[in-house]
Design an enzyme around this catalytic site. Sequence first.
Site, PDB file in Angstrom:
ATOM      1  N   GLY A  11      20.692  40.257 -10.094  1.00 43.62           N
ATOM      2  CA  GLY A  11      20.448  39.614 -11.392  1.00 43.62           C
ATOM      3  C   GLY A  11      21.695  39.590 -12.252  1.00 43.62           C
ATOM      4  O   GLY A  11      21.644  39.889 -13.451  1.00 43.62           O
ATOM      5  N   ARG A  36      19.891  34.107  -8.409  1.00 38.70           N
ATOM      6  CA  ARG A  36      19.306  32.856  -7.893  1.00 38.70           C
ATOM      7  C   ARG A  36      20.112  31.635  -8.297  1.00 38.70           C
ATOM      8  O   ARG A  36      20.016  30.584  -7.659  1.00 38.70           O
ATOM      9  CB  ARG A  36      17.877  32.698  -8.434  1.00 38.70           C
ATOM     10  N   TYR A 154       3.867  44.966 -17.092  1.00 42.25           N
ATOM     11  CA  TYR A 154       5.326  45.181 -17.152  1.00 42.25           C
ATOM     12  C   TYR A 154       5.630  46.676 -17.257  1.00 42.25           C
ATOM     13  O   TYR A 154       6.488  47.198 -16.534  1.00 42.25           O
ATOM     14  CB  TYR A 154       5.939  44.411 -18.336  1.00 42.25           C
ATOM     15  N   LYS A 158       7.775  49.310 -14.709  1.00 36.82           N
ATOM     16  CA  LYS A 158       8.914  50.157 -15.082  1.00 36.82           C
ATOM     17  C   LYS A 158       8.577  51.641 -14.907  1.00 36.82           C
ATOM     18  O   LYS A 158       9.467  52.455 -14.644  1.00 36.82           O
ATOM     19  CB  LYS A 158       9.371  49.829 -16.505  1.00 36.82           C
ATOM     20  N   LEU A 186      15.266  48.076 -26.796  1.00 30.65           N
ATOM     21  CA  LEU A 186      15.415  46.652 -27.124  1.00 30.65           C
ATOM     22  C   LEU A 186      16.852  46.178 -26.917  1.00 30.65           C
ATOM     23  O   LEU A 186      17.754  46.565 -27.662  1.00 30.65           O
ATOM     24  CB  LEU A 186      15.015  46.415 -28.583  1.00 30.65           C
ATOM     25  N   VAL A 187      17.041  45.356 -25.918  1.00 28.29           N
ATOM     26  CA  VAL A 187      18.362  44.799 -25.611  1.00 28.29           C
ATOM     27  C   VAL A 187      18.261  43.285 -25.782  1.00 28.29           C
ATOM     28  O   VAL A 187      17.411  42.649 -25.141  1.00 28.29           O
ATOM     29  CB  VAL A 187      18.781  45.094 -24.153  1.00 28.29           C
ATOM     30  N   PHE A 191      15.847  38.183 -21.940  1.00 27.90           N
ATOM     31  CA  PHE A 191      14.587  38.843 -21.561  1.00 27.90           C
ATOM     32  C   PHE A 191      13.365  38.291 -22.313  1.00 27.90           C
ATOM     33  O   PHE A 191      12.357  37.931 -21.699  1.00 27.90           O
ATOM     34  CB  PHE A 191      14.753  40.349 -21.825  1.00 27.90           C
TER      35      PHE A 191
HETATM   36  P1  NDP Z   1      17.777  38.581 -18.512  1.00 27.22           P
HETATM   37  O1  NDP Z   1      16.606  37.669 -18.478  1.00 27.22           O
HETATM   38  O2  NDP Z   1      18.909  38.254 -19.412  1.00 27.22           O
HETATM   39  O3  NDP Z   1      18.331  38.828 -17.039  1.00 27.22           O
HETATM   40  C1  NDP Z   1      17.467  39.036 -15.969  1.00 27.22           C
HETATM   41  C2  NDP Z   1      18.231  38.841 -14.689  1.00 27.22           C
HETATM   42  O4  NDP Z   1      17.353  39.102 -13.579  1.00 27.22           O
HETATM   43  C3  NDP Z   1      18.725  37.410 -14.528  1.00 27.22           C
HETATM   44  O5  NDP Z   1      19.974  37.407 -13.898  1.00 27.22           O
HETATM   45  C4  NDP Z   1      17.652  36.812 -13.638  1.00 27.22           C
HETATM   46  O6  NDP Z   1      18.091  35.697 -12.885  1.00 27.22           O
HETATM   47  C5  NDP Z   1      17.414  37.979 -12.705  1.00 27.22           C
HETATM   48  N1  NDP Z   1      16.199  37.788 -11.943  1.00 27.22           N
HETATM   49  C6  NDP Z   1      14.935  37.674 -12.396  1.00 27.22           C
HETATM   50  N2  NDP Z   1      14.100  37.452 -11.368  1.00 27.22           N
HETATM   51  C7  NDP Z   1      14.857  37.445 -10.247  1.00 27.22           C
HETATM   52  C8  NDP Z   1      14.579  37.261  -8.871  1.00 27.22           C
HETATM   53  N3  NDP Z   1      13.331  37.068  -8.439  1.00 27.22           N
HETATM   54  N4  NDP Z   1      15.608  37.309  -7.984  1.00 27.22           N
HETATM   55  C9  NDP Z   1      16.872  37.514  -8.423  1.00 27.22           C
HETATM   56  N5  NDP Z   1      17.197  37.680  -9.703  1.00 27.22           N
HETATM   57  C10 NDP Z   1      16.197  37.644 -10.604  1.00 27.22           C
HETATM   58  O7  NDP Z   1      17.162  40.005 -18.932  1.00 27.22           O
HETATM   59  P2  NDP Z   1      17.830  41.454 -19.004  1.00 27.22           P
HETATM   60  O8  NDP Z   1      19.246  41.413 -18.688  1.00 27.22           O
HETATM   61  O9  NDP Z   1      17.401  42.039 -20.275  1.00 27.22           O
HETATM   62  O10 NDP Z   1      17.009  42.185 -17.840  1.00 27.22           O
HETATM   63  C11 NDP Z   1      17.637  42.891 -16.801  1.00 27.22           C
HETATM   64  C12 NDP Z   1      16.788  44.100 -16.448  1.00 27.22           C
HETATM   65  O11 NDP Z   1      16.727  44.958 -17.579  1.00 27.22           O
HETATM   66  C13 NDP Z   1      15.343  43.773 -16.084  1.00 27.22           C
HETATM   67  O12 NDP Z   1      14.965  44.591 -15.006  1.00 27.22           O
HETATM   68  C14 NDP Z   1      14.579  44.165 -17.339  1.00 27.22           C
HETATM   69  O13 NDP Z   1      13.258  44.519 -17.050  1.00 27.22           O
HETATM   70  C15 NDP Z   1      15.391  45.345 -17.795  1.00 27.22           C
HETATM   71  N6  NDP Z   1      15.260  45.733 -19.181  1.00 27.22           N
HETATM   72  C16 NDP Z   1      15.516  44.837 -20.186  1.00 27.22           C
HETATM   73  C17 NDP Z   1      15.388  45.251 -21.500  1.00 27.22           C
HETATM   74  C18 NDP Z   1      15.589  44.332 -22.643  1.00 27.22           C
HETATM   75  O14 NDP Z   1      15.147  44.646 -23.774  1.00 27.22           O
HETATM   76  N7  NDP Z   1      16.256  43.193 -22.471  1.00 27.22           N
HETATM   77  C19 NDP Z   1      15.036  46.636 -21.828  1.00 27.22           C
HETATM   78  C20 NDP Z   1      14.780  47.470 -20.696  1.00 27.22           C
HETATM   79  C21 NDP Z   1      14.919  47.032 -19.431  1.00 27.22           C
HETATM   80  P3  NDP Z   1      17.608  34.196 -13.196  1.00 27.22           P
HETATM   81  O15 NDP Z   1      18.580  33.704 -14.232  1.00 27.22           O
HETATM   82  O16 NDP Z   1      17.697  33.526 -11.884  1.00 27.22           O
HETATM   83  O17 NDP Z   1      16.205  34.293 -13.713  1.00 27.22           O
HETATM   84  C1  8X3 Z   2      12.260  45.924 -22.130  1.00 21.72           C
HETATM   85  C2  8X3 Z   2      12.048  46.718 -23.357  1.00 21.72           C
HETATM   86  O1  8X3 Z   2      10.313  47.324 -25.087  1.00 21.72           O
HETATM   87  O2  8X3 Z   2      10.697  44.966 -24.678  1.00 21.72           O
HETATM   88  O3  8X3 Z   2      11.967  46.684 -21.008  1.00 21.72           O
HETATM   89  O4  8X3 Z   2       9.506  46.318 -23.077  1.00 21.72           O
HETATM   90  S1  8X3 Z   2      10.559  46.315 -24.062  1.00 21.72           S
END
Ligand code: NDP
Ligand code: 8X3
Length: 256
Positions: A11, A36, A154, A158, A186-187, A191
């Site tokens: 990702g 992807r 979700y 996690k 929260l990032v 997302f």
């Molecule tokens: P983004 O949506 O910015 O990035 C998600 C990434 O995951 C993208 O590169 C996306 O690619 C890729 N992805 C999703 N589905 C697939 C798949 N089936 N195969 C390959 N790649 C895939 O979100 P974040 O950077 O925030 O998320 C990254 C991780 O961090 C996740 O696991 C999320 O749950 C976790 N997280 C995020 C938080 C937040 O608040 N943002 C907090 C805690 C955890 P594509 O562009 O192709 O969809």
């Molecule tokens: C992403 C953080 O709080 O939006 O994992 O679920 S939250």
Amino acid sequence: MQNRKTALVTGATSGIGEACARKFAAGGYDVIITGRNSQKLEFLKEELESAGTRVKVLVFDVRNADDARKAVGSLGEEWSRIDVLINNAGLALGLESEYEGDPEDWNTMIDTNIKGLLTMTRLIVPGMVSRNEGHVINIGSVAGDAAYAGGSVYCATKAAVKVISDGLRIDVADSAVRVTNLKPGLVETNFSVIRFKGDTSRAENVYKGIIPLTGADIADVAFYAASAPKHVQIAEVLILATHQANGTVVKRSLED
Ligand code: NDP
Ligand code: 8X3
């Protein structure tokens, strides 16, 4: 060439994954960026290469175990020694109550966040164990600590990442392989736009009234964990924005 280290990030096309690719590249790693969207990966490759990093692109969906296996299997000798695996690809879909949620969304979250992570672990960790070195960094979440309204599936994925990380740590404890579960709060990334299926104003509201974390903040912690001395295993880190106390308590300022 022998002393160089390689990090593989799933990702890497957005958010935390993209930030990890940049951070590890800046920190001297060769990086394997996966995702992807081949165009985004090629842009990132070009950018990182122009700064002197060696970059390999692998295009696959982590939900497709055969494609993942073929992609990892296509790595030649030069790239197949992976020192750090960052299992980052993941998503949340929807915020409906459990009894009103869309089963398709549930399947996508479970297939990506749990099964995709397991697929990558299964493909890459055997090499780490046989070399007696390596580091798996799983991107979990504060959401895995406790359920919040509309987030049960979700949050469950996690929570699974936490238990899968703990289990792997047990299974590799007789080797020098380290396992880290990072639990961001929260990032601000793509997302919430993905969660709310393109509703950007709803997504923006998630981060209103606080200064959210950035992907780079999480990448810094991932890099710190990977850089710790070999006898130090950063097992788990909860990373919150300053005005966030847990998965449900966020103090937002009124003027923002
Ligand atoms: P983004 O949506 O910015 O990035 C998600 C990434 O995951 C993208 O590169 C996306 O690619 C890729 N992805 C999703 N589905 C697939 C798949 N089936 N195969 C390959 N790649 C895939 O979100 P974040 O950077 O925030 O998320 C990254 C991780 O961090 C996740 O696991 C999320 O749950 C976790 N997280 C995020 C938080 C937040 O608040 N943002 C907090 C805690 C955890 P594509 O562009 O192709 O969809
Ligand atoms: C992403 C953080 O709080 O939006 O994992 O679920 S939250």
